[in-house]
Enzyme design. Structure first.
Site, PDB file in Angstrom:
ATOM      1  N   HIS A  60      -4.061   1.347   8.480  1.00 46.33           N
ATOM      2  CA  HIS A  60      -4.631   1.061   7.162  1.00 46.33           C
ATOM      3  C   HIS A  60      -6.121   0.753   7.271  1.00 46.33           C
ATOM      4  O   HIS A  60      -6.535  -0.202   7.920  1.00 46.33           O
ATOM      5  CB  HIS A  60      -3.911  -0.124   6.510  1.00 46.33           C
ATOM      6  CG  HIS A  60      -4.427  -0.413   5.131  1.00 46.33           C
ATOM      7  ND1 HIS A  60      -3.902   0.184   4.000  1.00 46.33           N
ATOM      8  CD2 HIS A  60      -5.436  -1.199   4.706  1.00 46.33           C
ATOM      9  CE1 HIS A  60      -4.575  -0.241   2.941  1.00 46.33           C
ATOM     10  NE2 HIS A  60      -5.502  -1.080   3.343  1.00 46.33           N
ATOM     11  N   HIS A  76      -8.507   8.165   2.436  1.00 40.67           N
ATOM     12  CA  HIS A  76      -7.883   9.486   2.434  1.00 40.67           C
ATOM     13  C   HIS A  76      -8.933  10.553   2.199  1.00 40.67           C
ATOM     14  O   HIS A  76      -9.874  10.360   1.435  1.00 40.67           O
ATOM     15  CB  HIS A  76      -6.781   9.578   1.369  1.00 40.67           C
ATOM     16  CG  HIS A  76      -7.185   9.090   0.019  1.00 40.67           C
ATOM     17  ND1 HIS A  76      -7.248   7.755  -0.304  1.00 40.67           N
ATOM     18  CD2 HIS A  76      -7.560   9.755  -1.096  1.00 40.67           C
ATOM     19  CE1 HIS A  76      -7.645   7.622  -1.564  1.00 40.67           C
ATOM     20  NE2 HIS A  76      -7.852   8.830  -2.063  1.00 40.67           N
ATOM     21  N   ASN A 132     -13.401   9.889  -1.841  1.00 39.53           N
ATOM     22  CA  ASN A 132     -13.872   8.958  -2.853  1.00 39.53           C
ATOM     23  C   ASN A 132     -13.928   7.575  -2.218  1.00 39.53           C
ATOM     24  O   ASN A 132     -12.937   7.099  -1.661  1.00 39.53           O
ATOM     25  CB  ASN A 132     -12.917   8.951  -4.059  1.00 39.53           C
ATOM     26  CG  ASN A 132     -12.960  10.275  -4.812  1.00 39.53           C
ATOM     27  OD1 ASN A 132     -14.017  10.863  -4.996  1.00 39.53           O
ATOM     28  ND2 ASN A 132     -11.794  10.759  -5.239  1.00 39.53           N
ATOM     29  N   CYS A 181       0.859  -1.190   0.000  1.00 39.88           N
ATOM     30  CA  CYS A 181       0.000   0.000   0.000  1.00 39.88           C
ATOM     31  C   CYS A 181       0.893   1.236   0.000  1.00 39.88           C
ATOM     32  O   CYS A 181       1.690   1.446   0.919  1.00 39.88           O
ATOM     33  CB  CYS A 181      -0.903   0.003   1.222  1.00 39.88           C
ATOM     34  SG  CYS A 181      -1.787   1.551   1.454  1.00 39.88           S
TER      35      CYS A 181
HETATM   36  P1  AMP Z   1      -8.430   8.825  -5.092  1.00 45.16           P
HETATM   37  O1  AMP Z   1      -8.801   8.873  -6.546  1.00 45.16           O
HETATM   38  O2  AMP Z   1      -9.454   9.481  -4.204  1.00 45.16           O
HETATM   39  O3  AMP Z   1      -8.087   7.417  -4.637  1.00 45.16           O
HETATM   40  O4  AMP Z   1      -7.143   9.720  -4.945  1.00 45.16           O
HETATM   41  C1  AMP Z   1      -5.850   9.221  -4.839  1.00 45.16           C
HETATM   42  C2  AMP Z   1      -4.939  10.412  -4.849  1.00 45.16           C
HETATM   43  O5  AMP Z   1      -3.674  10.001  -4.404  1.00 45.16           O
HETATM   44  C3  AMP Z   1      -4.741  11.035  -6.224  1.00 45.16           C
HETATM   45  O6  AMP Z   1      -5.139  12.416  -6.180  1.00 45.16           O
HETATM   46  C4  AMP Z   1      -3.249  10.867  -6.493  1.00 45.16           C
HETATM   47  O7  AMP Z   1      -2.680  11.965  -7.203  1.00 45.16           O
HETATM   48  C5  AMP Z   1      -2.690  10.736  -5.099  1.00 45.16           C
HETATM   49  N1  AMP Z   1      -1.448   9.992  -4.958  1.00 45.16           N
HETATM   50  C6  AMP Z   1      -1.158   8.756  -5.447  1.00 45.16           C
HETATM   51  N2  AMP Z   1       0.074   8.385  -5.101  1.00 45.16           N
HETATM   52  C7  AMP Z   1       0.605   9.405  -4.378  1.00 45.16           C
HETATM   53  C8  AMP Z   1       1.855   9.621  -3.736  1.00 45.16           C
HETATM   54  N3  AMP Z   1       2.840   8.718  -3.782  1.00 45.16           N
HETATM   55  N4  AMP Z   1       2.046  10.786  -3.078  1.00 45.16           N
HETATM   56  C9  AMP Z   1       1.063  11.715  -3.030  1.00 45.16           C
HETATM   57  N5  AMP Z   1      -0.135  11.568  -3.601  1.00 45.16           N
HETATM   58  C10 AMP Z   1      -0.378  10.423  -4.269  1.00 45.16           C
HETATM   59 ZN    ZN Z   2      -2.380   1.464   3.616  1.00 45.83          ZN
END
Ligand code: AMP
Ligand code: ZN
Length: 113
Positions: A45, A99, A86, A3
C-alpha cells in the site's frame, strides 16, 4: 485499513486480474473509459505517487514494466496507449492506493479535462 485495492491484492474482493507478480497486480478497471482500461498497482500500500522515493524506484520500474507487457498483450502497443497517474485532489484521485491507468484501443483527446 479499509482500502479497496489492498482487498483486491489479498483476493478479499473480486477483480478481473490480468497480471500479477511479487510486486505488482494489474486488473481491469470496473468502469472502463476506453476499450482497454487496466489498473496497475503495487502490492504494497502506497497512497499516491508522492509516496514514492529513490528507494522505491525499482517498484516504479516493475509497475512500468508491467504496463508495457500488458499493452503488448492487449495489442495496443502499436496503435498507442495512454498512461495516467492521478495524484491527489486536483488530479481527481479517487482511490488512495497508487495506481497507473493504462488506456488504449481508441484515439484520445489532449489536454485531459
Ligand atoms: P482514480 O480516479 O485515478 O483514483 O481512479 C480510480 C479508478 O479505480 C477508477 O477508474 C475506478 O473505476 C476504479 N475502481 C474503483 N474501484 C474498483 C474496483 N473494485 N475494481 C476495479 N476498478 C475499480
Ligand atoms: Zn491499499
Amino acid at each position: 485499513m479499509d482500502c479497496v485495492f489492498c482487498k483486491i491484492v489479498k483476493k478479499e474482493i473480486k477483480a478481473d486480474i490480468i497480471y500479477e507478480d511479487d510486486r505488482v497486480v494489474a486488473f481491469s478497471d470496473i468502469k472502463p473509459r476506453a476499450p482497454v482500461h487496466v489498473l496497475i498497482i503495487p502490492r504494497e500500500h502506497k497512497e499516491t505517487l508522492d509516496d514514492m522515493y529513490a528507494h522505491t524506484n525499482d517498484l516504479m520500474g516493475a509497475m512500468f514494466t508491467a504496463v508495457r507487457r500488458i499493452a503488448s498483450e492487449k495489442k495496443v502497443d502499436r496503435s498507442g496507449y495512454r498512461v495516467v497517474i492521478n495524484c491527489g485532489r486536483d488530479a481527481g484521485q479517487e482511490v488512495s492506493h497508487l495506481h497507473v491507468h493504462l488506456l488504449g484501443g481508441r484515439a484520445m483527446a489532449w489536454p485531459p479535462g
